[in-house]
Motif scaffolding. Structure first.
Motif, PDB file in Angstrom:
ATOM      1  N   ASN A   1       0.965  -0.623  -0.427  1.00 59.48           N
ATOM      2  CA  ASN A   1      -0.471  -0.230  -0.101  1.00 59.48           C
ATOM      3  C   ASN A   1       0.586   1.512  -0.202  1.00 59.48           C
ATOM      4  O   ASN A   1       0.641   2.214  -0.371  1.00 59.48           O
ATOM      5  N   TRP A   2       2.362   1.274   1.178  1.00 61.67           N
ATOM      6  CA  TRP A   2       3.406   2.887   0.637  1.00 61.67           C
ATOM      7  C   TRP A   2       3.533   1.957  -0.962  1.00 61.67           C
ATOM      8  O   TRP A   2       3.529   3.563  -1.288  1.00 61.67           O
ATOM      9  N   VAL A   3       3.912   1.369  -1.550  1.00 57.32           N
ATOM     10  CA  VAL A   3       3.649   1.075  -3.132  1.00 57.32           C
ATOM     11  C   VAL A   3       2.902   2.034  -3.489  1.00 57.32           C
ATOM     12  O   VAL A   3       3.417   2.899  -5.079  1.00 57.32           O
ATOM     13  N   VAL A   4       1.693   1.630  -3.433  1.00 56.66           N
ATOM     14  CA  VAL A   4       1.003   2.224  -4.715  1.00 56.66           C
ATOM     15  C   VAL A   4       0.440   3.415  -4.257  1.00 56.66           C
ATOM     16  O   VAL A   4       0.805   4.261  -5.309  1.00 56.66           O
ATOM     17  N   GLY A   5       0.466   4.026  -2.511  1.00 47.67           N
ATOM     18  CA  GLY A   5       0.894   5.480  -2.463  1.00 47.67           C
ATOM     19  C   GLY A   5       1.685   6.487  -3.295  1.00 47.67           C
ATOM     20  O   GLY A   5       1.451   8.120  -3.532  1.00 47.67           O
ATOM     21  N   VAL A   6       3.145   6.204  -3.123  1.00 49.49           N
ATOM     22  CA  VAL A   6       3.775   6.580  -4.601  1.00 49.49           C
ATOM     23  C   VAL A   6       3.554   6.469  -5.758  1.00 49.49           C
ATOM     24  O   VAL A   6       3.900   7.907  -6.094  1.00 49.49           O
ATOM     25  N   GLY A   7       2.974   5.898  -5.741  1.00 44.35           N
ATOM     26  CA  GLY A   7       2.295   6.664  -7.085  1.00 44.35           C
ATOM     27  C   GLY A   7       1.877   6.994  -7.290  1.00 44.35           C
ATOM     28  O   GLY A   7       1.111   7.630  -8.383  1.00 44.35           O
ATOM     29  N   LEU A   8       0.352   6.730  -5.941  1.00 49.04           N
ATOM     30  CA  LEU A   8      -1.330   8.559  -6.077  1.00 49.04           C
ATOM     31  C   LEU A   8       0.299   9.663  -5.948  1.00 49.04           C
ATOM     32  O   LEU A   8      -0.354  10.795  -6.843  1.00 49.04           O
ATOM     33  N   LEU A   9       1.587  10.138  -5.401  1.00 52.53           N
ATOM     34  CA  LEU A   9       2.301  10.790  -4.855  1.00 52.53           C
ATOM     35  C   LEU A   9       2.164  11.432  -6.942  1.00 52.53           C
ATOM     36  O   LEU A   9       2.517  12.733  -7.083  1.00 52.53           O
ATOM     37  N   ILE A  10       3.152  10.426  -7.965  1.00 52.28           N
ATOM     38  CA  ILE A  10       3.271  10.361  -8.404  1.00 52.28           C
ATOM     39  C   ILE A  10       2.240  11.194  -9.492  1.00 52.28           C
ATOM     40  O   ILE A  10       2.445  12.510 -10.165  1.00 52.28           O
ATOM     41  N   ILE A  11       1.348  10.490  -9.628  1.00 51.69           N
ATOM     42  CA  ILE A  11      -0.254  11.203 -10.150  1.00 51.69           C
ATOM     43  C   ILE A  11      -0.311  12.329  -9.180  1.00 51.69           C
ATOM     44  O   ILE A  11      -1.135  13.449 -10.522  1.00 51.69           O
ATOM     45  N   THR A  12      -0.222  12.721  -8.489  1.00 56.36           N
ATOM     46  CA  THR A  12      -0.663  13.982  -8.050  1.00 56.36           C
ATOM     47  C   THR A  12       0.212  15.103  -8.661  1.00 56.36           C
ATOM     48  O   THR A  12      -0.168  16.091  -9.069  1.00 56.36           O
ATOM     49  N   LEU A  13       1.124  14.624  -8.575  1.00 57.11           N
ATOM     50  CA  LEU A  13       2.176  15.857  -9.019  1.00 57.11           C
ATOM     51  C   LEU A  13       1.893  16.231 -10.538  1.00 57.11           C
ATOM     52  O   LEU A  13       2.377  17.009 -11.100  1.00 57.11           O
ATOM     53  N   ALA A  14       1.346  14.638 -11.263  1.00 53.83           N
ATOM     54  CA  ALA A  14       1.648  14.679 -12.545  1.00 53.83           C
ATOM     55  C   ALA A  14       0.457  15.568 -12.834  1.00 53.83           C
ATOM     56  O   ALA A  14       0.087  17.007 -13.964  1.00 53.83           O
ATOM     57  N   TYR A  15      -0.696  15.580 -12.107  1.00 50.54           N
ATOM     58  CA  TYR A  15      -2.092  16.396 -12.018  1.00 50.54           C
ATOM     59  C   TYR A  15      -1.308  17.790 -12.188  1.00 50.54           C
ATOM     60  O   TYR A  15      -2.064  18.593 -12.509  1.00 50.54           O
ATOM     61  N   SER A  16      -0.628  18.214 -11.186  1.00 50.56           N
ATOM     62  CA  SER A  16      -0.434  19.227 -10.954  1.00 50.56           C
ATOM     63  C   SER A  16       0.513  20.348 -12.089  1.00 50.56           C
ATOM     64  O   SER A  16       0.338  21.162 -12.474  1.00 50.56           O
ATOM     65  N   PHE A  17       0.928  19.198 -12.427  1.00 53.57           N
ATOM     66  CA  PHE A  17       1.937  20.000 -13.217  1.00 53.57           C
ATOM     67  C   PHE A  17       1.242  20.039 -14.653  1.00 53.57           C
ATOM     68  O   PHE A  17       1.260  21.059 -15.996  1.00 53.57           O
ATOM     69  N   THR A  18       0.215  19.031 -15.355  1.00 49.23           N
ATOM     70  CA  THR A  18      -0.530  19.924 -16.616  1.00 49.23           C
ATOM     71  C   THR A  18      -1.084  20.358 -16.382  1.00 49.23           C
ATOM     72  O   THR A  18      -1.696  21.121 -17.215  1.00 49.23           O
ATOM     73  N   GLY A  19      -1.930  20.455 -15.389  1.00 43.07           N
ATOM     74  CA  GLY A  19      -2.914  21.814 -15.187  1.00 43.07           C
ATOM     75  C   GLY A  19      -2.190  23.016 -15.051  1.00 43.07           C
ATOM     76  O   GLY A  19      -2.957  23.461 -15.478  1.00 43.07           O
TER      77      GLY A  19
END
Lengths: 167, 435
Positions: B145-163
């Motif tokens: 679940n920590w690894v899944v969380g790292v994935g969510l961190l990456i997606i959060t950054l990608a969200y912010s960056f694309t926005g």
């Protein structure tokens, strides 16, 4: 011994799924790969070579490039900084290309002088055809690597960067 | 007392077959009834029926994961609103931003709340990771679940960056130019990867459309899947022992601090009859058994839900207040021929940019961030022993703290102490920072 029906079906499913995945990957790649027409518009005809005096810098807006002549040689320099893609303006005061983003500085031939850029300014190939300079905008030649420079000219004045020599 | 007209009408309505077909409401006067309420309601079912009592203490989690979720919902709602007024076209995007500011009712406020919630979410997700790390909550059986969380961190950054690109102003254009140009330093595939990301070697119409589709659709799909897995596993794995009880509370402090929580949240009494229908077969010694001590558990509904409600309201108040107080920046229309001084990446990437000013681009721009993410994801598989208290895992805590502090220092220097030409500038002389 021939495979059982179950084994044959399993193999079939595996190969089928693999092919499907490969097809999906290929489709996605082909769809998302940049179109050739979006890239450079091929060859750009410019003025006759005599129009570019020694030590001059001419900005060509259509090609996002500079045409310069140093010590007799003509260069077509991409405006895009090799460091992080900022547009590099020419500074009349210092007769250098000075990137405002991270302070990379290049001489008139695009050779790297200082700053974080990993190499000199990228170049486009140019030929002289029918008495005019033709620049191949679609082709990019990576700029000269760091090290000794051949085309340094003296700098007449101050740098355009507020606080020079960063990084 | 309860026999007002309203309560009688309510009771009549709750007695109808229609109401009972919509909401299944077993009586809540027994533990069994309460449990059934949670099982019978899809929303309550996101929570475990019972949670450890210490979760009621704010300091157990600081509600960070929950606040990140609330921010995500705020972003979905405000983002949907913005989609009604935005066209992802180079010729229209900036004009749409101005119309949003000047013509659309509450348009500026919605945009402000969207932007500040986005920045805040990056921050809260990072803090959430820090809290989970501190508590050792990534240890078995929760490694994945920590690894899944790292994935969510990456997606959060990608969200912010694309926005970041979508307003199509100078800030957007150059921050994303600098940020996406990092990609081409990846050995071998770098140039190709950048071209696929941008739809060309520079940022133009294709890049804007790609970033838009990623921002509203692609990332949302991935986020939905990973988020579901993340929450489901928290729900199934139970909560890690936590460090709050051991490190912050002595036995005497506990008696007084826990008193009010105890009064409002009666413990499920030991020995009380709890007949609950069979929901699944549990192994004789499940991996999570040590976390399930019924004596110290309370019902998630209402005790934890009420606290979450408070956290959600507080989060809303903060982002709306920020939206009222501060306008999201909108500079001049993007101009590909005019680089502003300085051109900074979004703040969460500015540490990499700072690193790039000192080291080789491949090392600073590619290897360092990749190594950081890989090591972060691998953390639960490297730090495997069964100790939770930070004092018992000094080595790993110091190493991670060192890495975190380095990232923080680089980010602060890059964000606040750098001016034109990436020269050192004191922020109180001139601040070159726009969020």
């Amino acid at each position: 011994m021939s495979p059982t029906r179950r084994e044959a079906l399993e193999t079939g499913w595996t190969i089928g799924s693999g092919l499907l995945a490969a097809a999906a990957t290929w489709t996605t790649y082909e769809a998302l790969a940049p179109l050739a027409s979006v890239e450079g518009r091929g060859r750009l005809p410019l003025s006759p070579p005599d129009a570019y005096a020694d030590g001059s810098v001419t900005f060509v807006r259509e090609g996002h490039l500079y045409v310069t002549r140093v010590k007799g040689e003509l260069f077509a320099l991409s405006q895009k900084c090799p460091h992080l893609g900022c547009r590099v303006p020419f500074c009349d005061g210092s007769a250098r290309f000075e990137c405002p983003c991270h302070g990379s500085v290049f001489n008139l031939a695009g050779e790297h002088m200082h700053g974080p850029s990993p190499r000199g300014m990228d170049r486009h190939p140019l030929v002289i055809e029918d008495g005019r300079v033709m620049v191949d905008v679609a082709t990019i030649i990576e700029g000269p690597s760091l090290g000794p420079r051949q085309f340094d000219t003296p700098s007449p004045g101050a740098s355009c960067l507020d606080a020079p020599k960063a990084g | 007392m309860s026999d007002t007209l309203w309560s009688r009408v309510l009771r009549r309505w709750q007695d109808t077959a229609l109401y009972r077909s919509i909401v299944r409401t077993p009586p809540v006067d027994s533990p069994r009834g309460r449990a059934q309420r949670s099982f019978g309601n899809v929303f309550l079912h996101l929570y475990p029926v019972r949670v450890p009592r210490r979760l009621l203490d704010f300091r157990s989690t600081f509600r960070l994961g929950y606040i990140a979720t609330v921010l995500f919902v705020v972003l979905l709602v405000t983002g949907t609103y913005l989609m009604f007024f935005y066209t992802p076209a180079v010729s229209m995007a900036y004009g749409d931003m101005e119309r949003l500011r000047t013509l659309v009712g509450f348009g500026q406020l919605i945009r402000n709340v969207h932007r500040w919630s986005g920045h805040l979410m990056v921050l809260v997700v990072v803090l959430h990771m820090a809290r989970v790390f501190w508590d050792g909550a990534y240890k078995a059986p929760r490694q994945f679940n920590w690894v899944v969380g790292v994935g969510l961190l990456i997606i959060t950054l990608a969200y912010s960056f694309t926005g970041y690109l979508l307003p199509w102003d100078q800030l957007a254009y150059w921050a994303v130019t600098v940020g996406s140009d990092l990609v081409h330093y990846i050995p071998v595939i770098g140039g190709w990867a950048r071209d696929v990301l941008l739809g060309g070697s520079t940022i133009g119409q294709s890049a804007l459309l790609r970033f838009y589709v990623m921002h509203v659709a692609v990332l949302t799909a991935f986020f939905g899947v990973l988020f579901s897995v993340h929450v489901w596993r928290v729900r199934k794995d139970g909560f890690a022992p936590g460090t709050l009880k051991d490190s912050r509370r002595g036995a005497s402090a506990r008696a007084s601090a826990g008193a009010d929580a105890r009064a409002s949240a009666p413990t499920i009494a030991r020995g009380a009859t709890r007949r609950i229908r069979l929901l699944g077969v549990v192994e004789a010694s499940p991996e999570t058994a040590h976390t399930r001590t019924p004596d110290d558990e309370v019902f998630a509904w209402p005790h934890l839900l009420v606290r979450h409600q408070v956290a959600a309201l507080a989060t809303l108040v903060v982002v709306i207040a920020m939206g009222i107080a501060f306008d999201a920046p909108l500079r001049d229309h993007a101009n590909a021929n005019l680089t502003p001084e300085p051109a900074k990446a979004p703040w969460y990437f500015v540490g990499i940019q700072e690193l790039l000013a000192h080291f080789d681009p491949v090392a600073a721009g590619v290897l360092a961030p990749t190594a950081l993410l890989v090591l972060l994801a691998a953390l639960p598989y490297v730090d495997r022993d069964d100790t939770y208290k930070p004092g018992d895992r000094k080595l790993v805590v110091s190493l991670v703290a060192l890495a975190g502090a380095t990232a923080l220092v680089l980010t602060v220097i890059g964000a606040f102490f750098r001016g034109p030409g990436w020269a050192f500038v004191l922020p109180w002389q001139h601040l070159y920072f726009e969020p």
